[in-house]
Design a protein around this motif. Structure first.
Motif, PDB file in Angstrom:
ATOM      1  N   LEU A 188       1.643  -0.539   1.826  1.00 36.14           N
ATOM      2  CA  LEU A 188       1.847  -1.883   1.304  1.00 36.14           C
ATOM      3  C   LEU A 188       1.488  -1.976  -0.178  1.00 36.14           C
ATOM      4  O   LEU A 188       2.166  -2.641  -0.949  1.00 36.14           O
ATOM      5  N   GLN A 189       0.386  -1.297  -0.562  1.00 32.54           N
ATOM      6  CA  GLN A 189      -0.021  -1.310  -1.969  1.00 32.54           C
ATOM      7  C   GLN A 189       1.058  -0.669  -2.835  1.00 32.54           C
ATOM      8  O   GLN A 189       1.356  -1.156  -3.938  1.00 32.54           O
ATOM      9  N   GLN A 190       1.677   0.404  -2.351  1.00 30.30           N
ATOM     10  CA  GLN A 190       2.720   1.081  -3.120  1.00 30.30           C
ATOM     11  C   GLN A 190       3.951   0.195  -3.256  1.00 30.30           C
ATOM     12  O   GLN A 190       4.561   0.110  -4.327  1.00 30.30           O
ATOM     13  N   VAL A 191       4.323  -0.476  -2.165  1.00 27.28           N
ATOM     14  CA  VAL A 191       5.479  -1.383  -2.202  1.00 27.28           C
ATOM     15  C   VAL A 191       5.204  -2.532  -3.173  1.00 27.28           C
ATOM     16  O   VAL A 191       6.080  -2.936  -3.941  1.00 27.28           O
ATOM     17  N   ARG A 192       3.971  -3.057  -3.151  1.00 28.87           N
ATOM     18  CA  ARG A 192       3.620  -4.169  -4.039  1.00 28.87           C
ATOM     19  C   ARG A 192       3.721  -3.767  -5.504  1.00 28.87           C
ATOM     20  O   ARG A 192       4.063  -4.577  -6.358  1.00 28.87           O
ATOM     21  N   ARG A 193       3.461  -2.480  -5.792  1.00 27.40           N
ATOM     22  CA  ARG A 193       3.488  -2.025  -7.182  1.00 27.40           C
ATOM     23  C   ARG A 193       4.882  -1.592  -7.632  1.00 27.40           C
ATOM     24  O   ARG A 193       5.257  -1.817  -8.780  1.00 27.40           O
ATOM     25  N   ALA A 194       5.662  -0.990  -6.726  1.00 24.74           N
ATOM     26  CA  ALA A 194       6.900  -0.342  -7.159  1.00 24.74           C
ATOM     27  C   ALA A 194       8.167  -0.849  -6.477  1.00 24.74           C
ATOM     28  O   ALA A 194       9.266  -0.401  -6.822  1.00 24.74           O
ATOM     29  N   GLY A 195       8.075  -1.751  -5.530  1.00 24.64           N
ATOM     30  CA  GLY A 195       9.256  -2.205  -4.808  1.00 24.64           C
ATOM     31  C   GLY A 195      10.032  -3.267  -5.571  1.00 24.64           C
ATOM     32  O   GLY A 195       9.720  -3.618  -6.706  1.00 24.64           O
ATOM     33  N   THR A 196      11.094  -3.779  -4.939  1.00 26.76           N
ATOM     34  CA  THR A 196      11.838  -4.901  -5.514  1.00 26.76           C
ATOM     35  C   THR A 196      10.973  -6.158  -5.485  1.00 26.76           C
ATOM     36  O   THR A 196       9.923  -6.195  -4.834  1.00 26.76           O
ATOM     37  N   SER A 197      11.430  -7.189  -6.171  1.00 24.56           N
ATOM     38  CA  SER A 197      10.653  -8.439  -6.220  1.00 24.56           C
ATOM     39  C   SER A 197      10.442  -9.015  -4.824  1.00 24.56           C
ATOM     40  O   SER A 197       9.347  -9.473  -4.484  1.00 24.56           O
ATOM     41  N   LEU A 252      -0.751  -8.356   2.651  1.00 28.03           N
ATOM     42  CA  LEU A 252      -2.068  -7.886   2.198  1.00 28.03           C
ATOM     43  C   LEU A 252      -3.090  -9.013   2.190  1.00 28.03           C
ATOM     44  O   LEU A 252      -4.230  -8.847   2.631  1.00 28.03           O
ATOM     45  N   VAL A 253      -2.689 -10.175   1.701  1.00 24.97           N
ATOM     46  CA  VAL A 253      -3.610 -11.316   1.653  1.00 24.97           C
ATOM     47  C   VAL A 253      -3.962 -11.769   3.064  1.00 24.97           C
ATOM     48  O   VAL A 253      -5.106 -12.129   3.358  1.00 24.97           O
ATOM     49  N   GLN A 254      -2.985 -11.737   3.954  1.00 29.29           N
ATOM     50  CA  GLN A 254      -3.261 -12.102   5.349  1.00 29.29           C
ATOM     51  C   GLN A 254      -4.279 -11.149   5.981  1.00 29.29           C
ATOM     52  O   GLN A 254      -5.146 -11.561   6.737  1.00 29.29           O
ATOM     53  N   GLU A 255      -4.171  -9.869   5.663  1.00 28.25           N
ATOM     54  CA  GLU A 255      -5.076  -8.875   6.249  1.00 28.25           C
ATOM     55  C   GLU A 255      -6.507  -9.049   5.752  1.00 28.25           C
ATOM     56  O   GLU A 255      -7.457  -9.000   6.524  1.00 28.25           O
ATOM     57  N   SER A 256      -6.665  -9.245   4.446  1.00 28.68           N
ATOM     58  CA  SER A 256      -8.012  -9.367   3.884  1.00 28.68           C
ATOM     59  C   SER A 256      -7.932 -10.005   2.503  1.00 28.68           C
ATOM     60  O   SER A 256      -7.553  -9.349   1.525  1.00 28.68           O
ATOM     61  N   ALA A 257      -8.291 -11.272   2.424  1.00 24.14           N
ATOM     62  CA  ALA A 257      -8.257 -11.970   1.132  1.00 24.14           C
ATOM     63  C   ALA A 257      -9.263 -11.397   0.131  1.00 24.14           C
ATOM     64  O   ALA A 257      -8.917 -11.178  -1.031  1.00 24.14           O
ATOM     65  N   PRO A 258     -10.523 -11.136   0.528  1.00 16.72           N
ATOM     66  CA  PRO A 258     -11.495 -10.642  -0.464  1.00 16.72           C
ATOM     67  C   PRO A 258     -11.067  -9.357  -1.154  1.00 16.72           C
ATOM     68  O   PRO A 258     -11.342  -9.166  -2.337  1.00 16.72           O
ATOM     69  N   GLY A 259     -10.397  -8.481  -0.432  1.00 21.76           N
ATOM     70  CA  GLY A 259     -10.003  -7.205  -1.019  1.00 21.76           C
ATOM     71  C   GLY A 259      -8.640  -7.223  -1.674  1.00 21.76           C
ATOM     72  O   GLY A 259      -8.206  -6.196  -2.215  1.00 21.76           O
ATOM     73  N   ASN A 260      -7.939  -8.368  -1.640  1.00 23.13           N
ATOM     74  CA  ASN A 260      -6.558  -8.404  -2.150  1.00 23.13           C
ATOM     75  C   ASN A 260      -6.293  -9.625  -3.033  1.00 23.13           C
ATOM     76  O   ASN A 260      -5.234 -10.249  -2.946  1.00 23.13           O
ATOM     77  N   ILE A 261      -7.246  -9.941  -3.874  1.00 22.26           N
ATOM     78  CA  ILE A 261      -7.068 -11.055  -4.812  1.00 22.26           C
ATOM     79  C   ILE A 261      -5.925 -10.758  -5.784  1.00 22.26           C
ATOM     80  O   ILE A 261      -5.183 -11.659  -6.187  1.00 22.26           O
ATOM     81  N   LYS A 262      -5.749  -9.456  -6.150  1.00 23.41           N
ATOM     82  CA  LYS A 262      -4.644  -9.105  -7.044  1.00 23.41           C
ATOM     83  C   LYS A 262      -3.291  -9.382  -6.392  1.00 23.41           C
ATOM     84  O   LYS A 262      -2.332  -9.776  -7.060  1.00 23.41           O
TER      85      LYS A 262
END
Length: 319
Positions: free
Chosen positions: A1-10, A20-30
């Motif tokens: 998921l992190q790779q898709v968020r950085r390099a995927g389509t919009s 990512l935010v659904q899984e864990s907000a504290p660790g995924n503020i970005k």
């Protein structure tokens, strides 16, 4: 998921950030920042903006916002963690992480609300209406940023598009249907709007249309007779502003509003109300268009019948 968020389509970035935010907000503020940035985007594809608005609405209402107003980190009881020189321990670290996350969510939510206000002014009506709908649903769901959301929604009563202004009336009525105790707060915000300097008559008319439809009640929790009296005072103040212009549609709306609110006024306020308003209404009978004059006579009869004494002046005006 992190790779898709950085390099995927919009679209992929949006979907990945949401998960990512659904899984864990504290660790995924970005990831939350990514969504807010997409939602605030002014140029480019509007469909992606719409999707980002929907994704953030679901995240904030279902996963991130509690049923209370959020606090900034500096508003938390930091002293409860103990002396600064002492180690926090596992519980202290966990509490501090939660407070930091709450601060981050509060700031991002404020940015999201600001983006919604901007989109509600967009040239494309579908995006305007989408932003308004999200604002209305957030306002009904959570108390965070209540003042900003309500102000943004009320401002749309003055939109140049009749469809958008009517939508604002509908959304405000939906809000009162789900939260009747908000009637005094909403009426106060509309009052501020309606007396804004330089406001167009069309905007004032839609505000009066909304106020006419506010369901009144004798329950004190919903404003009771105090709210009814406030509405009547507001209507008669508007009479003084628009009487010289003889805007028949607006005058008719004001009279309708007074007639609807009058039965909810406290008995002790009836006589002062008649004394203060009779002259204005008799002036309307003689100067306003026929349909408005008839409504003014109906209102005068309703007011005077409440004290069981219809004056000779009324019958002379009627004939």
């Amino acid at each position: 998921l992190q790779q898709v968020r950085r390099a995927g389509t919009s679209a992929d970035k949006l979907a990945a950030a949401t998960l990512l935010v659904q899984e864990s907000a504290p660790g995924n503020i970005k990831a939350l920042d990514t969504l807010v940035t997409l939602a605030a985007k002014r140029g480019g594809g509007k469909e992606l903006v719409r999707q980002a608005l929907e994704a953030l609405q679901e995240l904030f209402t279902r996963f991130l916002l509690p049923d209370r107003k959020l606090r900034f980190l500096e508003q938390q009881p930091l002293a409860a963690l103990g002396p600064a020189s002492a180690p926090l321990g596992r519980d202290g670290e966990r509490r501090l992480l939660l407070w930091w996350t709450e601060d981050c969510v509060k700031r991002r939510y404020a940015q999201f609300v600001a983006a919604l206000e901007e989109h509600s002014k967009d040239n494309l009506e579908f995006l305007k209406e989408k932003a308004m709908r999200v604002m209305g649903e957030l306002l009904a769901a959570k108390p965070e940023c209540e003042a900003a959301l309500l102000s943004g929604l009320v401002n749309k009563l003055g939109d140049p598009s009749r469809q958008v202004a009517s939508k604002a009336v509908y959304l405000l009525m939906q809000l009162l249907g789900s939260h009747p105790v908000m009637k005094p707060v909403v009426v106060r915000e509309v009052e501020r709007f309606v007396f804004r300097p330089g406001l167009a008559d069309k905007a004032r008319y839609y505000a009066v249309v909304f106020l006419n439809q506010v369901p009144l009640s004798h329950r004190a929790s919903e404003g009771g007779d105090v709210l009814a009296k406030k509405l009547i005072d507001l209507y008669f103040t508007l009479f003084k502003l628009v009487a010289e212009e003889i805007d028949a549609r607006l005058l008719s709306g004001l009279i309708t509003g007074v007639r609807r609110a009058f039965p909810y006024v406290a008995p002790g306020d009836v006589e002062p109300l008649i004394e203060s308003s009779a002259s204005q209404l008799f002036r309307l009978v003689h100067t306003a268009p026929f349909t408005v004059a008839v409504q003014a006579l109906l209102l005068l009869h309703q007011l005077m019948s409440a004290r069981a004494a219809v004056s000779d002046r009324y019958y002379r005006a009627l004939y």
